[in-house]
Design an enzyme around this catalytic site. Structure first.
Site, PDB file in Angstrom:
ATOM      1  N   LYS A  14       0.877  -1.183   0.000  1.00 15.00           N
ATOM      2  CA  LYS A  14       0.000   0.000   0.000  1.00 15.00           C
ATOM      3  C   LYS A  14       0.910   1.227   0.000  1.00 15.00           C
ATOM      4  CE  LYS A  14      -4.386   1.100   2.255  1.00 15.00           C
ATOM      5  NZ  LYS A  14      -5.250   1.162   1.082  1.00 15.00           N
TER       6      LYS A  14
HETATM    7  N1  PPE Z   1      -7.799  -1.968  -3.292  1.00 17.87           N
HETATM    8  C1  PPE Z   1      -7.297  -0.730  -3.153  1.00 17.87           C
HETATM    9  C2  PPE Z   1      -6.602  -0.101  -4.289  1.00 17.87           C
HETATM   10  C3  PPE Z   1      -7.453  -0.059  -1.934  1.00 17.87           C
HETATM   11  O1  PPE Z   1      -6.963   1.174  -1.799  1.00 17.87           O
HETATM   12  C4  PPE Z   1      -8.159  -0.686  -0.884  1.00 17.87           C
HETATM   13  C5  PPE Z   1      -8.365   0.027   0.415  1.00 17.87           C
HETATM   14  C6  PPE Z   1      -8.645  -1.995  -1.077  1.00 17.87           C
HETATM   15  C7  PPE Z   1      -8.446  -2.601  -2.300  1.00 17.87           C
HETATM   16  C8  PPE Z   1      -9.340  -2.758   0.011  1.00 17.87           C
HETATM   17  O2  PPE Z   1      -8.431  -3.130   1.005  1.00 17.87           O
HETATM   18  P1  PPE Z   1      -8.859  -3.308   2.543  1.00 17.87           P
HETATM   19  O3  PPE Z   1      -9.144  -1.966   3.078  1.00 17.87           O
HETATM   20  O4  PPE Z   1      -7.689  -3.965   3.189  1.00 17.87           O
HETATM   21  O5  PPE Z   1     -10.061  -4.178   2.543  1.00 17.87           O
HETATM   22  N2  PPE Z   1      -8.505   1.446   0.318  1.00 17.87           N
HETATM   23  C9  PPE Z   1      -8.301   2.269   1.475  1.00 17.87           C
HETATM   24  C10 PPE Z   1      -8.157   3.729   1.126  1.00 17.87           C
HETATM   25  C11 PPE Z   1      -9.359   4.472   0.662  1.00 17.87           C
HETATM   26  C12 PPE Z   1      -9.090   5.962   0.532  1.00 17.87           C
HETATM   27  O6  PPE Z   1      -9.814   6.605  -0.243  1.00 17.87           O
HETATM   28  O7  PPE Z   1      -8.185   6.478   1.208  1.00 17.87           O
HETATM   29  C13 PPE Z   1      -9.366   1.997   2.535  1.00 17.87           C
HETATM   30  O8  PPE Z   1     -10.444   1.495   2.220  1.00 17.87           O
HETATM   31  O9  PPE Z   1      -9.081   2.292   3.695  1.00 17.87           O
END
Ligand code: PPE
Length: 308
Positions: free
Chosen positions: A159
């Site tokens: 990330k």
């Molecule tokens: N893909 C991406 C690209 C992504 O950024 C997230 C989380 C996910 C999948 C889902 O991952 P998880 O949160 O572990 O289930 N995106 C984060 C950031 C959003 C933002 O706008 O800032 C979040 O959901 O916290």
């Protein structure tokens, strides 16, 4: 506008929100090598508060740092504790937690040299990411003209701040064109993920989600695979194309911020009847039960903490 809280944890100390500042030559600001997490804490029905899958988020934070060769100057235990302390200090019963590790100022140029690595943890109240109505009725989505990263261009399991330029481009395009969210395809043209969410489709009660190639290993994705299987559904981690979404019975996005958000339309084609699907709603309900501490089978996913 983000809803401010009082204190931000900054390298082991609490700093008032308005004073948590950095120098303009902060390396990460120029070159994008920083890593972050997004974590939610929920108010449980027994009145306590709990962080969802704290350990997995902290592990991913350290894994992301390892991938981009950043040495976080704190232990996993210290960061976990700091997250709980930041929630407590701010009296936040329910909301979002944003740990960020970044490379500070010192040397300029692509090579960060010995520039220090800093860590901050901010928390704030954050309701439904795409709006309350989105959770109920679902959202409209556009396939992006931007492709998701190739696994050897960006480190897609990490990330990393810089990875999100791709997400911002896609999100801006989708909103400018009148949609709620973007769907990005991978370099081979298969469905990858959204700007900040993973995706699932449902066809004849079988769930499908893209395998962890170019997509972030979402922790919500992992929760939902487990919940769905425990509820008796088959879940396949398998590549699929955008036309499979057009003809799916249901589709939804998931993520920490987005939770479980139904997709009602992709590229102006209704998914199923064009509303939140039945399996999606069941999973969403079960997810919300779990995060609010109402299903003890998954009590291990919650780290409860008391407010001061
Ligand atoms: N893909 C991406 C690209 C992504 O950024 C997230 C989380 C996910 C999948 C889902 O991952 P998880 O949160 O572990 O289930 N995106 C984060 C950031 C959003 C933002 O706008 O800032 C979040 O959901 O916290």
């Amino acid at each position: 506008m983000v809803q401010k809280t009082e204190q931000i944890w900054f390298d082991g100390r609490f700093v008032p929100w308005g004073e948590a500042n950095v120098h303009v030559l902060t390396h990460t600001l120029h070159y994008g090598v920083g890593v972050f997490e997004g974590i939610r804490c929920y108010r449980c029905s027994d009145g306590s508060s709990a962080v969802l899958r704290l350990e997995e988020h902290v592990d991913r934070f350290f894994d992301s740092a390892k991938v981009v060769q950043m040495e976080i100057p704190f232990s996993r235990e210290e960061i976990s504790q700091a997250i709980l302390d930041t929630l407590r200090t701010n009296g936040l019963q329910e909301g979002y937690v944003r740990p960020l590790a970044f490379i500070g100022d010192g040397a300029m140029g692509v090579y960060p040299g010995d520039n220090p690595v800093h860590v901050i943890i901010a928390v704030w109240p954050w309701g439904a990411y795409l709006g309350d109505e989105a959770l109920q009725k679902g959202i409209t989505v556009k396939t992006s003209s931007f492709t998701r990263h190739h696994v050897n261009v960006m480190m897609t399991k990490a990330k990393v701040c810089g990875n999100y330029v791709n997400s911002v481009l896609a999100k801006r395009e989708a909103l400018a064109d009148g949609y709620d969210e973007s769907l990005l395809l991978d370099v081979d043209g298969y469905v990858a993920e959204a700007s900040g969410e993973n995706i699932f489709i449902v066809k004849k009660s079988v769930l499908k989600t893209p395998p962890l190639g170019p997509v972030l290993p979402g922790i919500t994705r992992d929760c939902l695979i487990t919940l769905a299987r425990d509820m008796g559904y088959r879940v396949q981690e398998q590549r699929f194309t955008r036309d499979e979404i057009y003809t799916a019975d249901e589709a939804f996005f998931c993520g920490t911020a987005a939770e479980v958000t139904p997709i009602r339309e992709l590229d102006r084609r209704k998914i199923g009847p064009g509303e939140a699907g039945a399996v999606t709603k069941l999973l969403q309900q079960e997810f919300f039960r779990v995060v609010h501490g109402d299903n003890l089978k998954y009590a291990g996913w919650l780290t409860h903490f008391g407010l001061e």
